[in-house]
Design an enzyme around this catalytic site. Structure first.
Site, PDB file in Angstrom:
ATOM      1  CB  ALA A 154      -0.931  -0.006   1.202  1.00  0.00           C
ATOM      2  CE1 TYR A 155       5.477   5.501   2.784  1.00  0.00           C
ATOM      3  CE2 TYR A 155       7.153   4.056   1.868  1.00  0.00           C
ATOM      4  CZ  TYR A 155       6.790   5.282   2.394  1.00  0.00           C
ATOM      5  OH  TYR A 155       7.726   6.279   2.530  1.00  0.00           O
ATOM      6  CB  ALA A 156       5.355   0.393  -2.770  1.00  0.00           C
ATOM      7  CB  SER A 158       0.761   5.892  -1.365  1.00  0.00           C
ATOM      8  OG  SER A 158       1.951   5.805  -0.596  1.00  0.00           O
TER       9      SER A 158
END
Length: 247
Positions: A154-156, A158
């Site tokens: 999820a972080y990547a 974003s």
């Protein structure tokens, strides 16, 4: 503190801690007045301001949710009222949520993307309209896009959105004499990165880079300062992977 005078003014979001704090201190040390935008930790933001002013620099702290257009507009208004304009915008504010994709709660996903994607868009929109000629916008991606660590999905995702937005905005600002770049740190010794990791995990990540150490906030701040300086102005529409050679 460098006492060189300048009429250039900086805004740093996420300026109270970690990389954002290091960037604020570095830019202030180069003579730029700095407006720090912080989400909630007023004490940390005011401590950063005190460090800057105590060394002879100029700084103000403004509380702002980077995903709120009115709040971000007020940050830019403050810079213009207090210091005369905006020349450097460094968007270091961000969130990290780690989880396997199959297990991640969608509310956490939405909160992450509200800060990292919507927040970047809101800040970039103001920067595109209000940064003076000769200025720069620096956003933050991550070298995890290349490393593809599990639990970072999820972080990547974003930050992939941040890279796309950054590179397109650089081209949309043709003729404005404003550069737009992203910095993509590798493993860096910040509270955000170290949270929840044991010593063995941290040591293993440090060994991956040929330089065999974690990055420091100051390493990243030096890259940001160059990109936002007149000397770095020929670099535009790029993602700089500041990671010690890990990828």
């Amino acid at each position: 503190m460098n006492t060189t005078t300048t009429d250039r003014v900086a805004i740093v979001t996420g300026g109270s801690r970690g990389i954002g704090r290091a960037v604020a201190l570095e830019l202030a040390g180069r003579g730029l007045p700095v407006v720090l935008a912080f989400a909630g930790n007023r004490a940390a933001a005011e401590a950063t301001v005190d460090d800057i002013t105590g060394a002879g620099g100029r700084a103000l702290a403004v509380q702002a949710d980077v995903a709120d257009p009115d709040a971000v507009a007020e940050v830019f208004d403050t810079a213009e009222r207090a210091f005369g304009g905006v020349d450097v915008v460094v968007h270091a504010a961000g969130r990290m949520v780690l989880s396997p994709i199959a297990d991640l709660d969608l509310d956490a996903f939405d909160d992450l993307h509200r800060t990292n994607v919507r927040g970047t868009f809101v800040v970039a929109k103001q920067a595109a309209r209000r940064t003076r000629p000769g200025g720069s916008l620096v956003t933050f991606s991550t070298s995890v896009l290349g490393l593809r660590f599990p639990t970072y999905g999820a972080y990547a995702a974003s930050k992939a959105a941040v890279e796309a937005l950054t590179l397109i905005l650089a081209r949309e600002l043709r003729g404005r004499d404003v550069t737009v770049n992203a910095v993509a740190p590798g493993p860096t010794a910040t509270e955000l990165f170290l949270d929840g990791k044991d010593e063995e995990t941290v040591a293993g990540l440090a060994r991956q880079a040929p330089l065999e150490r974690l990055g420091t906030p100051e390493d990243i701040a030096a890259v940001v300062a160059f990109l936002s300086s007149p000397e770095g102005h020929w670099i535009n529409g790029q993602v700089v992977r500041a990671n010690g050679g890990i990828v």
